[in-house]
Motif scaffolding. Structure first.
Motif, PDB file in Angstrom:
ATOM      1  N   CYS A   1       0.763  -1.186  -0.046  1.00  0.00           N
ATOM      2  CA  CYS A   1       0.211   0.155   0.022  1.00  0.00           C
ATOM      3  C   CYS A   1       1.554   0.810  -0.078  1.00  0.00           C
ATOM      4  O   CYS A   1       2.049   1.461   0.519  1.00  0.00           O
ATOM      5  CB  CYS A   1      -0.755   0.084   0.832  1.00  0.00           C
ATOM      6  N   PRO A   2       0.545   2.721  -0.778  1.00  0.00           N
ATOM      7  CA  PRO A   2       1.264   3.524  -1.003  1.00  0.00           C
ATOM      8  C   PRO A   2       1.011   4.739   0.404  1.00  0.00           C
ATOM      9  O   PRO A   2       0.532   4.210   1.011  1.00  0.00           O
ATOM     10  CB  PRO A   2       0.884   4.413  -1.994  1.00  0.00           C
ATOM     11  N   THR A   3       2.797   4.828   1.122  1.00  0.00           N
ATOM     12  CA  THR A   3       2.818   5.872   2.262  1.00  0.00           C
ATOM     13  C   THR A   3       3.472   6.697   1.626  1.00  0.00           C
ATOM     14  O   THR A   3       4.256   7.205   0.398  1.00  0.00           O
ATOM     15  CB  THR A   3       3.215   5.042   3.130  1.00  0.00           C
ATOM     16  N   VAL A   4       3.056   7.661   2.415  1.00  0.00           N
ATOM     17  CA  VAL A   4       3.712   9.389   2.165  1.00  0.00           C
ATOM     18  C   VAL A   4       5.444   9.140   2.717  1.00  0.00           C
ATOM     19  O   VAL A   4       6.012   8.847   2.456  1.00  0.00           O
ATOM     20  CB  VAL A   4       2.814  10.257   2.949  1.00  0.00           C
ATOM     21  N   GLN A   5       4.878   8.289   4.484  1.00  0.00           N
ATOM     22  CA  GLN A   5       6.481   8.538   4.870  1.00  0.00           C
ATOM     23  C   GLN A   5       6.093   6.800   5.797  1.00  0.00           C
ATOM     24  O   GLN A   5       4.930   6.594   6.156  1.00  0.00           O
ATOM     25  CB  GLN A   5       6.480   9.221   5.509  1.00  0.00           C
ATOM     26  N   LEU A   6       7.243   6.227   5.986  1.00  0.00           N
ATOM     27  CA  LEU A   6       7.151   4.887   6.694  1.00  0.00           C
ATOM     28  C   LEU A   6       7.151   5.855   8.446  1.00  0.00           C
ATOM     29  O   LEU A   6       9.000   6.002   8.169  1.00  0.00           O
ATOM     30  CB  LEU A   6       7.889   3.311   6.123  1.00  0.00           C
ATOM     31  N   GLY A   7       7.385   4.546   9.121  1.00  0.00           N
ATOM     32  CA  GLY A   7       8.081   5.002  10.693  1.00  0.00           C
ATOM     33  C   GLY A   7       8.400   3.771  10.586  1.00  0.00           C
ATOM     34  O   GLY A   7       8.532   3.282  10.240  1.00  0.00           O
ATOM     35  N   GLU A   8       9.166   3.760  11.963  1.00  0.00           N
ATOM     36  CA  GLU A   8       9.568   2.730  12.699  1.00  0.00           C
ATOM     37  C   GLU A   8       8.607   1.594  13.021  1.00  0.00           C
ATOM     38  O   GLU A   8       8.389   1.816  13.364  1.00  0.00           O
ATOM     39  CB  GLU A   8      10.808   3.089  13.313  1.00  0.00           C
ATOM     40  N   THR A   9       9.173   0.834  12.514  1.00  0.00           N
ATOM     41  CA  THR A   9       9.035  -0.682  13.063  1.00  0.00           C
ATOM     42  C   THR A   9       8.220  -0.356  14.682  1.00  0.00           C
ATOM     43  O   THR A   9       8.745  -0.693  15.212  1.00  0.00           O
ATOM     44  CB  THR A   9       9.751  -1.538  12.456  1.00  0.00           C
ATOM     45  N   GLY A  10       6.877  -1.183  14.290  1.00  0.00           N
ATOM     46  CA  GLY A  10       6.585  -0.836  15.787  1.00  0.00           C
ATOM     47  C   GLY A  10       6.348  -0.181  16.560  1.00  0.00           C
ATOM     48  O   GLY A  10       5.490   0.108  17.911  1.00  0.00           O
TER      49      GLY A  10
ATOM     50  N   ASP B   1       7.172   4.418  -6.605  1.00  0.00           N
ATOM     51  CA  ASP B   1       6.974   4.911  -5.093  1.00  0.00           C
ATOM     52  C   ASP B   1       7.203   3.502  -4.520  1.00  0.00           C
ATOM     53  O   ASP B   1       8.190   3.375  -3.556  1.00  0.00           O
ATOM     54  CB  ASP B   1       5.691   4.565  -5.007  1.00  0.00           C
ATOM     55  N   LYS B   2       6.882   1.982  -4.739  1.00  0.00           N
ATOM     56  CA  LYS B   2       6.980   1.320  -4.187  1.00  0.00           C
ATOM     57  C   LYS B   2       8.356   0.370  -4.179  1.00  0.00           C
ATOM     58  O   LYS B   2       8.892   0.274  -3.373  1.00  0.00           O
ATOM     59  CB  LYS B   2       6.371   0.308  -4.978  1.00  0.00           C
ATOM     60  N   VAL B   3       8.714   1.075  -5.344  1.00  0.00           N
ATOM     61  CA  VAL B   3      10.517   0.710  -4.841  1.00  0.00           C
ATOM     62  C   VAL B   3      11.882   1.186  -4.045  1.00  0.00           C
ATOM     63  O   VAL B   3      12.408   0.831  -3.696  1.00  0.00           O
ATOM     64  CB  VAL B   3      10.948   1.433  -6.617  1.00  0.00           C
ATOM     65  N   ALA B   4      10.693   2.714  -4.096  1.00  0.00           N
ATOM     66  CA  ALA B   4      11.283   3.401  -3.348  1.00  0.00           C
ATOM     67  C   ALA B   4      11.052   3.013  -1.798  1.00  0.00           C
ATOM     68  O   ALA B   4      11.785   2.970  -0.877  1.00  0.00           O
ATOM     69  CB  ALA B   4      11.076   4.954  -3.657  1.00  0.00           C
ATOM     70  N   ILE B   5      10.008   3.004  -1.749  1.00  0.00           N
ATOM     71  CA  ILE B   5       9.711   2.316   0.286  1.00  0.00           C
ATOM     72  C   ILE B   5      10.472   0.971   0.208  1.00  0.00           C
ATOM     73  O   ILE B   5      11.058   1.043   1.116  1.00  0.00           O
ATOM     74  CB  ILE B   5       7.814   1.945  -0.115  1.00  0.00           C
ATOM     75  N   ALA B   6      10.878  -0.280  -1.278  1.00  0.00           N
ATOM     76  CA  ALA B   6      11.549  -0.965  -0.479  1.00  0.00           C
ATOM     77  C   ALA B   6      12.992  -1.205  -0.429  1.00  0.00           C
ATOM     78  O   ALA B   6      13.395  -1.005   0.034  1.00  0.00           O
ATOM     79  CB  ALA B   6      11.281  -1.892  -2.080  1.00  0.00           C
ATOM     80  N   LEU B   7      13.729  -0.054  -0.935  1.00  0.00           N
ATOM     81  CA  LEU B   7      15.215   0.390  -0.706  1.00  0.00           C
ATOM     82  C   LEU B   7      15.159   0.902   0.360  1.00  0.00           C
ATOM     83  O   LEU B   7      15.812   1.186   0.612  1.00  0.00           O
ATOM     84  CB  LEU B   7      15.384   1.442  -1.746  1.00  0.00           C
TER      85      LEU B   7
ATOM     86  N   ASP C   1      15.503  -3.542   7.517  1.00  0.00           N
ATOM     87  CA  ASP C   1      16.473  -4.186   7.356  1.00  0.00           C
ATOM     88  C   ASP C   1      17.682  -4.277   7.543  1.00  0.00           C
ATOM     89  O   ASP C   1      18.238  -5.391   7.232  1.00  0.00           O
ATOM     90  CB  ASP C   1      16.567  -5.554   5.569  1.00  0.00           C
ATOM     91  N   GLY C   2      18.009  -3.393   7.509  1.00  0.00           N
ATOM     92  CA  GLY C   2      19.643  -3.222   8.008  1.00  0.00           C
ATOM     93  C   GLY C   2      20.633  -3.307   6.954  1.00  0.00           C
ATOM     94  O   GLY C   2      21.528  -4.475   7.649  1.00  0.00           O
ATOM     95  N   VAL C   3      20.126  -3.269   5.561  1.00  0.00           N
ATOM     96  CA  VAL C   3      21.077  -3.979   4.533  1.00  0.00           C
ATOM     97  C   VAL C   3      22.269  -3.499   5.180  1.00  0.00           C
ATOM     98  O   VAL C   3      23.885  -4.679   4.461  1.00  0.00           O
ATOM     99  CB  VAL C   3      20.429  -3.133   3.230  1.00  0.00           C
ATOM    100  N   HIS C   4      23.409  -2.508   5.616  1.00  0.00           N
ATOM    101  CA  HIS C   4      23.897  -1.503   5.719  1.00  0.00           C
ATOM    102  C   HIS C   4      25.177  -2.551   6.652  1.00  0.00           C
ATOM    103  O   HIS C   4      26.045  -2.741   6.589  1.00  0.00           O
ATOM    104  CB  HIS C   4      24.530  -0.240   6.287  1.00  0.00           C
TER     105      HIS C   4
END
Length: 130
Positions: A29-38, A65-71, A78-81
């Motif tokens: 679902c599209p979001t404007v801004q993701l919050g922190e998990t939980g 937008d979905k690609v950007a959110i996934a990144l 996911d802490g990819v770094h």
């Protein structure tokens, strides 16, 4: 343009629970801004949720937008770094390069100053540059 609202307000107006809205966000679902998990903090636009639920896409910008959110999720959730053994800033730069390549492939041109970038990419830029 529609105003962004918190998940709790969206849930109230859509007569759903906040956990349902969060589940929809995890499902794309599209979001404007993701919050922190939980935690509270995600922002959504009611009209975008309604369109998404109806299976209607405004244009290819929703996919972008979905690609950007996934990144952004890869970086923040996911802490990819940490997995790659790099700093968060370095990982953000790599993710921006990946998004740039996606943009070039989709739009067949470079990103320019007039392009409205997804909010998730703006957040990644902030991490990469500061």
């Amino acid at each position: 343009m529609s105003q962004a609202v918190k998940i709790t307000q969206a849930a109230k107006e859509l007569r759903k629970t906040p956990s349902t809205i969060r589940r929809w966000i995890r499902q794309g679902c599209p979001t404007v801004q993701l919050g922190e998990t939980g935690r509270e903090g995600s922002l959504v636009i009611l009209e975008d949720i309604k369109l998404w639920r109806a299976g209607i896409q405004r244009n290819d910008d929703i996919v972008m937008d979905k690609v950007a959110i996934a990144l952004l999720d890869a970086l923040k959730r996911d802490g990819v770094h940490e997995r790659a053994g790099t700093s968060e800033r370095q990982a953000a730069m790599i993710l921006l390069l990946a998004f740039n390549r996606y943009f070039k492939n989709e739009k067949l041109r470079e990103i320019d100053r007039d392009d409205k970038l997804p909010d998730a990419i703006v957040q990644i830029c902030t991490i990469a540059l500061y």
